[in-house]
Design a protein around this motif. Structure first.
Motif, PDB file in Angstrom:
ATOM      1  N   ARG A  18     -27.432  -7.791 -11.482  1.00 17.34           N
ATOM      2  CA  ARG A  18     -26.193  -8.079 -12.199  1.00 17.34           C
ATOM      3  C   ARG A  18     -25.165  -6.965 -11.981  1.00 17.34           C
ATOM      4  N   ARG A  19     -25.640  -5.753 -12.036  1.00 13.51           N
ATOM      5  CA  ARG A  19     -24.727  -4.626 -11.838  1.00 13.51           C
ATOM      6  C   ARG A  19     -24.282  -4.522 -10.381  1.00 13.51           C
ATOM      7  N   ALA A  20     -25.172  -4.897  -9.485  1.00 18.44           N
ATOM      8  CA  ALA A  20     -24.856  -4.755  -8.057  1.00 18.44           C
ATOM      9  C   ALA A  20     -23.836  -5.794  -7.594  1.00 18.44           C
ATOM     10  N   ILE A  21     -23.745  -6.887  -8.328  1.00 20.13           N
ATOM     11  CA  ILE A  21     -22.870  -7.984  -7.906  1.00 20.13           C
ATOM     12  C   ILE A  21     -21.701  -8.111  -8.873  1.00 20.13           C
ATOM     13  N   PRO A  22     -20.550  -7.620  -8.472  1.00 21.47           N
ATOM     14  CA  PRO A  22     -19.390  -7.586  -9.360  1.00 21.47           C
ATOM     15  C   PRO A  22     -18.998  -8.989  -9.815  1.00 21.47           C
ATOM     16  N   LEU A  55     -25.273 -15.588  -1.366  1.00 20.57           N
ATOM     17  CA  LEU A  55     -25.056 -14.656  -0.276  1.00 20.57           C
ATOM     18  C   LEU A  55     -25.154 -13.212  -0.759  1.00 20.57           C
ATOM     19  N   GLN A  56     -24.575 -12.945  -1.896  1.00 17.60           N
ATOM     20  CA  GLN A  56     -24.590 -11.586  -2.427  1.00 17.60           C
ATOM     21  C   GLN A  56     -25.957 -11.190  -2.972  1.00 17.60           C
ATOM     22  N   VAL A  57     -26.643 -12.170  -3.551  1.00 20.04           N
ATOM     23  CA  VAL A  57     -27.995 -11.885  -4.042  1.00 20.04           C
ATOM     24  C   VAL A  57     -28.906 -11.563  -2.867  1.00 20.04           C
ATOM     25  N   LEU A  58     -28.881 -12.415  -1.858  1.00 21.49           N
ATOM     26  CA  LEU A  58     -29.726 -12.194  -0.693  1.00 21.49           C
ATOM     27  C   LEU A  58     -29.384 -10.867  -0.029  1.00 21.49           C
ATOM     28  N   CYS A  67     -31.990  -7.736   0.344  1.00 21.83           N
ATOM     29  CA  CYS A  67     -32.372  -7.243   1.668  1.00 21.83           C
ATOM     30  C   CYS A  67     -32.706  -5.756   1.627  1.00 21.83           C
ATOM     31  N   GLU A  68     -32.121  -5.061   0.667  1.00 18.20           N
ATOM     32  CA  GLU A  68     -32.352  -3.619   0.564  1.00 18.20           C
ATOM     33  C   GLU A  68     -33.565  -3.264  -0.286  1.00 18.20           C
ATOM     34  N   GLY A  69     -34.213  -4.287  -0.821  1.00 16.36           N
ATOM     35  CA  GLY A  69     -35.406  -4.037  -1.612  1.00 16.36           C
ATOM     36  C   GLY A  69     -35.391  -4.845  -2.899  1.00 16.36           C
ATOM     37  N   PRO A  70     -36.537  -4.891  -3.585  1.00 13.27           N
ATOM     38  CA  PRO A  70     -36.670  -5.650  -4.825  1.00 13.27           C
ATOM     39  C   PRO A  70     -35.733  -5.109  -5.887  1.00 13.27           C
ATOM     40  N   ARG A  71     -35.273  -5.987  -6.732  1.00 18.10           N
ATOM     41  CA  ARG A  71     -34.346  -5.602  -7.794  1.00 18.10           C
ATOM     42  C   ARG A  71     -34.703  -6.294  -9.106  1.00 18.10           C
ATOM     43  N   ARG A  72     -34.443  -5.607 -10.228  1.00 17.40           N
ATOM     44  CA  ARG A  72     -34.571  -6.211 -11.548  1.00 17.40           C
ATOM     45  C   ARG A  72     -33.356  -7.073 -11.811  1.00 17.40           C
ATOM     46  N   SER A  82     -24.546 -17.533 -14.180  1.00 13.31           N
ATOM     47  CA  SER A  82     -24.477 -17.826 -12.754  1.00 13.31           C
ATOM     48  C   SER A  82     -25.602 -17.143 -11.991  1.00 13.31           C
ATOM     49  N   LEU A  83     -25.899 -15.914 -12.395  1.00 12.61           N
ATOM     50  CA  LEU A  83     -26.965 -15.187 -11.710  1.00 12.61           C
ATOM     51  C   LEU A  83     -28.303 -15.873 -11.933  1.00 12.61           C
ATOM     52  N   THR A  84     -28.580 -16.259 -13.158  1.00  7.84           N
ATOM     53  CA  THR A  84     -29.822 -16.972 -13.448  1.00  7.84           C
ATOM     54  C   THR A  84     -29.918 -18.245 -12.620  1.00  7.84           C
ATOM     55  N   ALA A  85     -28.854 -19.028 -12.622  1.00  9.27           N
ATOM     56  CA  ALA A  85     -28.859 -20.293 -11.886  1.00  9.27           C
ATOM     57  C   ALA A  85     -29.088 -20.048 -10.394  1.00  9.27           C
ATOM     58  N   THR A  86     -28.403 -19.040  -9.873  1.00  9.69           N
ATOM     59  CA  THR A  86     -28.533 -18.726  -8.448  1.00  9.69           C
ATOM     60  C   THR A  86     -29.967 -18.308  -8.101  1.00  9.69           C
TER      61      THR A  86
END
Lengths: 129, 129
Positions: A53-57, A36-39, A43-48, A63-67
């Motif tokens: 990782r920084r945007a999602i506390p 949910l947080q990644v999507l 939504c605000e644009g492409p991200r590295r 977990s980020l890789t798996a997601t």
DNA sequence: CCGCATCCTAAAGGATACTG
DNA sequence: CAGTATCCTTTAGGATGCGG
């Protein structure tokens, strides 16, 4: 923003379609905590990767890789690799992923309006117990 | 069925509201695997504990109890006890819980339309790997 | 910079037995 | 019927270290 398909459909007299296992599993893979947080971020644009990782506390790299892998496998997200050194990897919402955007907005909006009443219900429940 | 609030809001130019921790936690407690099925079932009318159990494949008594307690605590579901012997317990969607109904319908509808494309994405991804 | 592999802990959840 | 209590297995996921 124009009228959404989602809106139209909820206004038709829809038969009580039953949720099948496949449909629930898809929702599980797309509406979980991290997805949910990644999507939401994409939504605000492409991200590295590290931008996400920084945007999602509190998200760990694992977990980020798996997601991201799961979202990519489900066609929600596209992974673009630029072969520089070191490599740059960009994640973006796919067209299919974009069809979720309104739904996520609606969910968030629902929580925003429901939360006060939910809080009251919780206090009430905890007081009784 | 008349126009929903959800529809109206997604058509307004909404600021990019950020999901807070509280909002996400509420969604987590309401959109998880079992809750979704409980709410979906209760949308069709009040149900007894064991009716719910039978209506939801594979749910254990423990998971169902936990799910119902949490939904009740969050004000989504009301628990009505009739002191006969043995007791009868009925669960019903609260008014607040009812505000989720359109959203759940929308989610389900989204999965129904997206699933074919998701399946293609999965095959593609698995083939590449 | 991006991500995999390993180890390890904590939490979810099934099975079973029992109670008002 | 509608739970609670206990035990035990399985899974999610954090921490850390290494590699392309």
């Amino acid at each position: 923003m124009e009228e959404t398909a989602v809106a139209k459909v909820t206004t038709t007299g829809d038969a009580p379609l039953r949720l099948t296992r496949e449909h629930r599993e898809l929702l599980d893979q797309v509406l979980d905590k991290w997805s949910l947080q990644v999507l939401d971020t994409l939504c605000e644009g492409p991200r590295r990767f590290n931008e996400l990782r920084r945007a999602i506390p509190l998200v760990t790299q694992k977990s980020l890789t798996a997601t991201l892998r799961r979202l990519e496998r489900n066609g929600m997200v596209e992974r673009v690799v630029t072969s520089t050194r070191p490599v740059a990897v960009e994640y973006r919402l796919s067209e299919l992923g974009g069809t979720l955007q309104d739904l996520i907005d609606s969910l968030y909006l629902w929580t925003a309006t429901a939360l006060p009443e939910v809080d009251r219900a919780r206090s009430q429940f905890d007081a009784d117990a």
